[in-house]
Design a protein around this motif. Structure first.
Motif, PDB file in Angstrom:
ATOM      1  N   LEU A  60      -5.100 -27.285  46.860  1.00 39.56           N
ATOM      2  CA  LEU A  60      -3.977 -27.078  47.781  1.00 39.56           C
ATOM      3  C   LEU A  60      -4.485 -26.747  49.188  1.00 39.56           C
ATOM      4  O   LEU A  60      -3.955 -27.240  50.186  1.00 39.56           O
ATOM      5  N   LEU A  61      -5.519 -25.914  49.267  1.00 36.92           N
ATOM      6  CA  LEU A  61      -6.088 -25.582  50.579  1.00 36.92           C
ATOM      7  C   LEU A  61      -6.719 -26.809  51.231  1.00 36.92           C
ATOM      8  O   LEU A  61      -6.571 -27.021  52.445  1.00 36.92           O
ATOM      9  N   GLU A  62      -7.394 -27.625  50.432  1.00 39.85           N
ATOM     10  CA  GLU A  62      -7.999 -28.850  50.963  1.00 39.85           C
ATOM     11  C   GLU A  62      -6.920 -29.806  51.478  1.00 39.85           C
ATOM     12  O   GLU A  62      -7.058 -30.388  52.556  1.00 39.85           O
ATOM     13  N   LEU A  63      -5.833 -29.955  50.729  1.00 38.69           N
ATOM     14  CA  LEU A  63      -4.733 -30.814  51.167  1.00 38.69           C
ATOM     15  C   LEU A  63      -4.085 -30.269  52.432  1.00 38.69           C
ATOM     16  O   LEU A  63      -3.725 -31.023  53.330  1.00 38.69           O
ATOM     17  N   ALA A  64      -3.947 -28.939  52.500  1.00 43.70           N
ATOM     18  CA  ALA A  64      -3.363 -28.324  53.695  1.00 43.70           C
ATOM     19  C   ALA A  64      -4.271 -28.527  54.901  1.00 43.70           C
ATOM     20  O   ALA A  64      -3.796 -28.819  56.007  1.00 43.70           O
ATOM     21  N   ASP A  65      -5.589 -28.388  54.710  1.00 49.28           N
ATOM     22  CA  ASP A  65      -6.525 -28.596  55.820  1.00 49.28           C
ATOM     23  C   ASP A  65      -6.504 -30.040  56.293  1.00 49.28           C
ATOM     24  O   ASP A  65      -6.599 -30.310  57.487  1.00 49.28           O
ATOM     25  N   THR A  66      -6.392 -30.977  55.356  1.00 54.22           N
ATOM     26  CA  THR A  66      -6.468 -32.390  55.701  1.00 54.22           C
ATOM     27  C   THR A  66      -5.149 -32.935  56.230  1.00 54.22           C
ATOM     28  O   THR A  66      -5.126 -33.682  57.207  1.00 54.22           O
ATOM     29  N   TYR A  67      -4.050 -32.573  55.583  1.00 58.74           N
ATOM     30  CA  TYR A  67      -2.757 -33.192  55.890  1.00 58.74           C
ATOM     31  C   TYR A  67      -1.699 -32.208  56.371  1.00 58.74           C
ATOM     32  O   TYR A  67      -0.609 -32.614  56.741  1.00 58.74           O
ATOM     33  N   GLY A  68      -1.993 -30.916  56.322  1.00 59.42           N
ATOM     34  CA  GLY A  68      -0.982 -29.895  56.558  1.00 59.42           C
ATOM     35  C   GLY A  68      -0.354 -29.909  57.938  1.00 59.42           C
ATOM     36  O   GLY A  68      -0.992 -30.261  58.933  1.00 59.42           O
ATOM     37  N   VAL A  69       0.910 -29.504  57.958  1.00 68.50           N
ATOM     38  CA  VAL A  69       1.683 -29.389  59.196  1.00 68.50           C
ATOM     39  C   VAL A  69       2.138 -27.934  59.293  1.00 68.50           C
ATOM     40  O   VAL A  69       3.019 -27.503  58.542  1.00 68.50           O
ATOM     41  N   PRO A  70       1.519 -27.152  60.195  1.00 60.60           N
ATOM     42  CA  PRO A  70       1.917 -25.743  60.331  1.00 60.60           C
ATOM     43  C   PRO A  70       3.350 -25.617  60.830  1.00 60.60           C
ATOM     44  O   PRO A  70       3.802 -26.384  61.676  1.00 60.60           O
ATOM     45  N   LEU A 128       5.312 -22.000  48.393  1.00 57.13           N
ATOM     46  CA  LEU A 128       6.738 -22.263  48.231  1.00 57.13           C
ATOM     47  C   LEU A 128       6.845 -23.717  47.800  1.00 57.13           C
ATOM     48  O   LEU A 128       6.179 -24.581  48.379  1.00 57.13           O
ATOM     49  N   THR A 129       7.650 -23.985  46.798  1.00 54.01           N
ATOM     50  CA  THR A 129       7.795 -25.369  46.351  1.00 54.01           C
ATOM     51  C   THR A 129       9.272 -25.724  46.291  1.00 54.01           C
ATOM     52  O   THR A 129      10.114 -24.901  45.953  1.00 54.01           O
ATOM     53  N   GLU A 130       9.553 -26.964  46.665  1.00 50.86           N
ATOM     54  CA  GLU A 130      10.885 -27.539  46.541  1.00 50.86           C
ATOM     55  C   GLU A 130      10.712 -28.978  46.130  1.00 50.86           C
ATOM     56  O   GLU A 130      10.005 -29.731  46.811  1.00 50.86           O
ATOM     57  N   ARG A 131      11.314 -29.343  45.037  1.00 50.45           N
ATOM     58  CA  ARG A 131      11.165 -30.703  44.520  1.00 50.45           C
ATOM     59  C   ARG A 131       9.706 -31.087  44.503  1.00 50.45           C
ATOM     60  O   ARG A 131       8.919 -30.540  43.775  1.00 50.45           O
ATOM     61  N   ARG A 132       9.321 -32.031  45.382  1.00 49.43           N
ATOM     62  CA  ARG A 132       7.934 -32.484  45.390  1.00 49.43           C
ATOM     63  C   ARG A 132       7.196 -32.082  46.665  1.00 49.43           C
ATOM     64  O   ARG A 132       6.209 -32.689  47.025  1.00 49.43           O
ATOM     65  N   SER A 133       7.684 -31.048  47.343  1.00 47.95           N
ATOM     66  CA  SER A 133       6.976 -30.591  48.535  1.00 47.95           C
ATOM     67  C   SER A 133       6.352 -29.225  48.258  1.00 47.95           C
ATOM     68  O   SER A 133       6.876 -28.426  47.493  1.00 47.95           O
ATOM     69  N   ILE A 134       5.223 -29.002  48.907  1.00 49.73           N
ATOM     70  CA  ILE A 134       4.507 -27.734  48.751  1.00 49.73           C
ATOM     71  C   ILE A 134       4.234 -27.181  50.138  1.00 49.73           C
ATOM     72  O   ILE A 134       3.792 -27.889  51.032  1.00 49.73           O
ATOM     73  N   ARG A 135       4.494 -25.888  50.280  1.00 52.81           N
ATOM     74  CA  ARG A 135       4.205 -25.197  51.528  1.00 52.81           C
ATOM     75  C   ARG A 135       3.273 -24.035  51.186  1.00 52.81           C
ATOM     76  O   ARG A 135       3.552 -23.246  50.292  1.00 52.81           O
ATOM     77  N   ILE A 136       2.159 -23.963  51.896  1.00 53.81           N
ATOM     78  CA  ILE A 136       1.218 -22.859  51.705  1.00 53.81           C
ATOM     79  C   ILE A 136       1.720 -21.700  52.561  1.00 53.81           C
ATOM     80  O   ILE A 136       1.659 -21.751  53.787  1.00 53.81           O
ATOM     81  N   ALA A 137       2.232 -20.664  51.904  1.00 52.27           N
ATOM     82  CA  ALA A 137       2.787 -19.521  52.613  1.00 52.27           C
ATOM     83  C   ALA A 137       1.739 -18.470  52.895  1.00 52.27           C
ATOM     84  O   ALA A 137       1.850 -17.709  53.860  1.00 52.27           O
ATOM     85  N   ASN A 138       0.699 -18.407  52.057  1.00 51.66           N
ATOM     86  CA  ASN A 138      -0.341 -17.394  52.207  1.00 51.66           C
ATOM     87  C   ASN A 138      -1.716 -18.015  51.925  1.00 51.66           C
ATOM     88  O   ASN A 138      -2.242 -17.891  50.822  1.00 51.66           O
ATOM     89  N   PRO A 139      -2.293 -18.692  52.928  1.00 51.48           N
ATOM     90  CA  PRO A 139      -3.599 -19.336  52.718  1.00 51.48           C
ATOM     91  C   PRO A 139      -4.694 -18.346  52.305  1.00 51.48           C
ATOM     92  O   PRO A 139      -5.543 -18.659  51.470  1.00 51.48           O
ATOM     93  N   ALA A 140      -4.649 -17.138  52.843  1.00 54.38           N
ATOM     94  CA  ALA A 140      -5.674 -16.151  52.492  1.00 54.38           C
ATOM     95  C   ALA A 140      -5.619 -15.786  51.019  1.00 54.38           C
ATOM     96  O   ALA A 140      -6.642 -15.618  50.363  1.00 54.38           O
ATOM     97  N   GLY A 141      -4.407 -15.685  50.486  1.00 54.74           N
ATOM     98  CA  GLY A 141      -4.254 -15.405  49.059  1.00 54.74           C
ATOM     99  C   GLY A 141      -4.843 -16.509  48.200  1.00 54.74           C
ATOM    100  O   GLY A 141      -5.523 -16.264  47.201  1.00 54.74           O
ATOM    101  N   LEU A 142      -4.574 -17.772  48.598  1.00 55.28           N
ATOM    102  CA  LEU A 142      -5.137 -18.903  47.861  1.00 55.28           C
ATOM    103  C   LEU A 142      -6.657 -18.937  47.973  1.00 55.28           C
ATOM    104  O   LEU A 142      -7.352 -19.235  46.999  1.00 55.28           O
ATOM    105  N   ARG A 143      -7.194 -18.607  49.154  1.00 60.00           N
ATOM    106  CA  ARG A 143      -8.652 -18.599  49.316  1.00 60.00           C
ATOM    107  C   ARG A 143      -9.291 -17.567  48.400  1.00 60.00           C
ATOM    108  O   ARG A 143     -10.373 -17.790  47.836  1.00 60.00           O
ATOM    109  N   ALA A 144      -8.634 -16.419  48.228  1.00 66.28           N
ATOM    110  CA  ALA A 144      -9.165 -15.382  47.348  1.00 66.28           C
ATOM    111  C   ALA A 144      -9.228 -15.880  45.894  1.00 66.28           C
ATOM    112  O   ALA A 144     -10.144 -15.539  45.165  1.00 66.28           O
ATOM    113  N   VAL A 145      -8.256 -16.703  45.511  1.00 65.92           N
ATOM    114  CA  VAL A 145      -8.231 -17.244  44.147  1.00 65.92           C
ATOM    115  C   VAL A 145      -9.267 -18.342  43.984  1.00 65.92           C
ATOM    116  O   VAL A 145      -9.897 -18.472  42.939  1.00 65.92           O
ATOM    117  N   SER A 146      -9.453 -19.151  45.038  1.00 62.70           N
ATOM    118  CA  SER A 146     -10.358 -20.304  44.917  1.00 62.70           C
ATOM    119  C   SER A 146     -11.810 -19.889  45.003  1.00 62.70           C
ATOM    120  O   SER A 146     -12.693 -20.594  44.658  1.00 62.70           O
TER     121      SER A 146
END
Length: 157
Positions: free
Chosen positions: A88-98, A139-157
Motif C-alpha cells: 500500500l505504501l509503495e502504491l501510494a508513493d508511486t500513484y498516490g494523490v495527496p 480508509l476504504t470505499e468500494r475499490r478505492s484506498i486512502r492511506i490515512a496514516n502512512p507512519a502507522g503503515l510504515r511501522a507495520v511494514s
C-alpha cells in the motif's frame, strides 16, 4: 500473480528489446486504454540514434527488476500485514494523490488484486485491511484506498 500496475504514460514490454523469445505473462487493462505498439527493430534503431532513450529503457528495466526483487523478498520473509502495508505504501508513493484525508491510491483495486500483488488470499487481505481500518491506517470505499496514516503503515511494514 500481478507483477505491476501501470499508469497512463508508462511503458511495458521493454524486455523484448533484449530478449525476443516468447513471454509467459500477459498484460490486462482494467479501464479503457489506448496503447501504442512499437516494433522491436524500431525501438532498437531509435535507441541507437537517441542514447537518452536507451538510457531511459535501461533505467525502466532496472527499476522493474529492483521492484520484483523487493516483492520476492517480502513474499519470503514478511508476514501478511507487513506485505500488505508495504505494498500500500509503495502504491501510494508511486500513484498516490495527496488530499486533506491522506493519500488516495487512484487504482481500482479489489482485495483479490491486492492479494495477487502480495501472494495472499482475498480473505487474508480482507482481515488485514479490517485491522488497518480499525487502527486508522487506511480508509476504504468500494475499490478505492486512502492511506490515512502512512507512519502507522510504515511501522507495520
Amino acid at each position: 500473480t500481478i507483477l505491476a500496475f501501470l499508469y497512463p504514460g508508462d511503458v511495458f514490454g521493454e524486455l523484448a528489446i533484449v530478449d525476443d523469445g516468447p513471454r509467459d505473462h500477459v498484460a490486462e487493462a482494467h479501464e479503457d486504454t489506448v496503447l501504442c505498439a512499437l516494433s522491436r527493430d524500431l525501438v532498437i534503431r531509435i535507441a541507437q540514434e537517441a542514447p537518452a532513450l536507451g538510457y531511459h529503457i535501461t533505467k525502466v528495466m532496472g527499476l522493474r527488476v529492483k521492484r520484483l526483487e523487493t516483492r520476492l523478498s517480502e513474499l519470503l520473509g514478511k508476514g501478511a500485514a507487513a506485505r500488505v502495508a508495504h505494498t500500500l505504501l509503495e502504491l501510494a508513493d508511486t500513484y498516490g494523490v495527496p488530499d486533506a484525508a491522506g493519500i488516495l491510491v487512484p487504482l481500482r483495486l479489489s482485495q483479490s488484486d491486492i492479494g495477487n500483488l502480495v501472494g495472499l488470499t482475498r480473505e487474508t487481505v480482507n482481515i488485514v485491511l479490517q485491522d488497518f481500518r480499525q487502527r486508522g491506517f487506511v480508509l476504504t470505499e468500494r475499490r478505492s484506498i486512502r492511506i490515512a496514516n502512512p507512519a502507522g503503515l510504515r511501522a507495520v511494514s
